[in-house]
Write a protein that holds these residues in place. Structure first.
Motif, PDB file in Angstrom:
ATOM      1  N   PHE A 143       0.856  -1.181   0.000  1.00 51.26           N
ATOM      2  CA  PHE A 143       0.000   0.000   0.000  1.00 51.26           C
ATOM      3  C   PHE A 143       0.899   1.240   0.000  1.00 51.26           C
ATOM      4  N   ILE A 144       0.857   1.974  -1.104  1.00 49.23           N
ATOM      5  CA  ILE A 144       1.701   3.168  -1.262  1.00 49.23           C
ATOM      6  C   ILE A 144       0.799   4.394  -1.386  1.00 49.23           C
ATOM      7  N   THR A 145       1.076   5.403  -0.588  1.00 52.23           N
ATOM      8  CA  THR A 145       0.282   6.632  -0.639  1.00 52.23           C
ATOM      9  C   THR A 145       1.149   7.805  -1.061  1.00 52.23           C
ATOM     10  N   PHE A 146       0.481   8.814  -1.581  1.00 50.13           N
ATOM     11  CA  PHE A 146       1.164   9.998  -2.110  1.00 50.13           C
ATOM     12  C   PHE A 146       0.551  11.234  -1.470  1.00 50.13           C
ATOM     13  N   GLU A 147       1.407  12.054  -0.891  1.00 47.02           N
ATOM     14  CA  GLU A 147       0.940  13.209  -0.136  1.00 47.02           C
ATOM     15  C   GLU A 147       1.691  14.467  -0.550  1.00 47.02           C
ATOM     16  N   GLY A 148       1.144  15.602  -0.130  1.00 47.27           N
ATOM     17  CA  GLY A 148       1.773  16.886  -0.414  1.00 47.27           C
ATOM     18  C   GLY A 148       0.706  17.953  -0.561  1.00 47.27           C
ATOM     19  N   ILE A 149       1.101  19.206  -0.397  1.00 45.98           N
ATOM     20  CA  ILE A 149       0.135  20.287  -0.542  1.00 45.98           C
ATOM     21  C   ILE A 149      -0.309  20.393  -1.995  1.00 45.98           C
ATOM     22  N   ASP A 150      -1.436  21.047  -2.212  1.00 46.02           N
ATOM     23  CA  ASP A 150      -1.941  21.237  -3.571  1.00 46.02           C
ATOM     24  C   ASP A 150      -0.908  21.998  -4.403  1.00 46.02           C
ATOM     25  N   GLY A 151      -0.663  21.488  -5.611  1.00 49.14           N
ATOM     26  CA  GLY A 151       0.318  22.116  -6.483  1.00 49.14           C
ATOM     27  C   GLY A 151       1.699  21.490  -6.405  1.00 49.14           C
ATOM     28  N   ALA A 152       1.828  20.403  -5.628  1.00 49.12           N
ATOM     29  CA  ALA A 152       3.142  19.764  -5.458  1.00 49.12           C
ATOM     30  C   ALA A 152       3.528  18.866  -6.625  1.00 49.12           C
TER      31      ALA A 152
END
Length: 203
Positions: A6-15
Motif C-alpha cells: 500500500f503506497i500513498t502519495f501526499e503533499g500540498i496542492d500544487g506539489a
C-alpha cells in the motif's frame, strides 16, 4: 497468497503528485505487479459523491473531517483491502496523513479526535510507503494559477498551506521509515528519475 503493498502519495496542492504517480505506476507494471490506482476523497461511487461536496461546499471542520473518514471507510472496504488481499499494489493519491495535515495542521482540528477516527476506520492498516512531495507553498500557488478552476482547498491562503506543509513534515519526522520525501522544487524529470530508481527495486 502474498499480501500486496500500500503506497500513498501526499503533499500540498500544487506539489505535482499526479504526474509522478504515473511514473511509479509504469515502473511497477513493468515489474509485473498488478497496480490499483485510486484517490481520496473518492475511489468509490459513494466516495466520489462525498468528494464533490467536500471540494465545493463550505462546512464546519468537524463535518469535513467526518466526511473524509466516511469516504475512507468505504474506500478501504470496497477497494483497498480487497486489492491488497489478492496481492495487488495499491497507489492512493492521499490517505489519512492528509487529514492530519489539512484538518489538524491547516484547520486546527483535534488530533486526538482524528486518532480515534483513524483507529475506528482502519485500525492497523497503514501505508507501507508514503511519498511526500514537499514544495514551498508560494511556488505551489504559482503552479496552480491558471491551470484549472480551483476547489475550496486550493483557494486557501498561503498561511494555511504553510501549516499543512509543516504538519506533513512533522508526520514524516515521526514516521521516518515509512516516508520518502521528494523535493518537488526540482525539474519534473529529475523527480521522475529519483522515483524510478527508488521503486525499481523497493518492496
Amino acid at each position: 497468497m502474498t499480501r500486496g503493498r500500500f503506497i500513498t502519495f501526499e503533499g500540498i496542492d500544487g506539489a505535482g503528485k499526479s504526474t509522478q504517480i504515473d511514473v511509479i505506476e509504469s515502473v511497477l507494471k513493468a515489474r509485473g505487479i498488478e497496480v490499483v490506482r485510486t484517490r481520496e476523497p473518492g475511489g468509490t461511487p459513494l466516495g466520489e459523491m462525498i468528494r464533490e461536496k467536500l471540494l465545493t461546499v463550505k462546512m464546519d471542520p468537524a463535518t469535513e473531517t467526518l466526511l473524509f473518514f466516511a469516504s475512507r471507510a468505504e474506500h478501504i472496504a470496497q477497494v483497498i483491502e480487497p486489492a491488497l488481499a489478492r496481492g495487488a499494489w495499491v497507489l492512493s493519491d492521499r490517505f489519512t496523513d492528509a487529514t492530519y495535515a489539512y484538518q489538524v495542521g491547516g484547520r486546527g482540528f483535534s488530533a486526538e479526535k482524528v486518532e480515534a477516527l483513524e483507529a475506528w476506520t482502519h485500525g492497523n492498516l497503514q501505508p507501507d510507503r508514503t511519498v511526500l512531495f514537499d514544495i514551498n507553498p508560494e511556488e505551489a500557488s504559482k503552479r496552480l494559477k491558471g491551470t484549472r478552476t480551483l476547489d475550496r482547498f486550493e483557494k486557501e491562503n498561503i498561511e494555511f498551506f504553510k501549516r499543512v506543509r509543516q504538519a506533513y513534515l512533522d508526520r514524516a519526522t515521526q514516521n521516518p521509515t515509512r516516508f520518502f520525501i521528494v523535493n518537488s522544487m526540482r525539474d519534473k524529470e529529475q523527480i521522475s528519475d529519483e522515483l524510478r530508481q527508488e521503486f525499481t527495486t523497493w518492496g
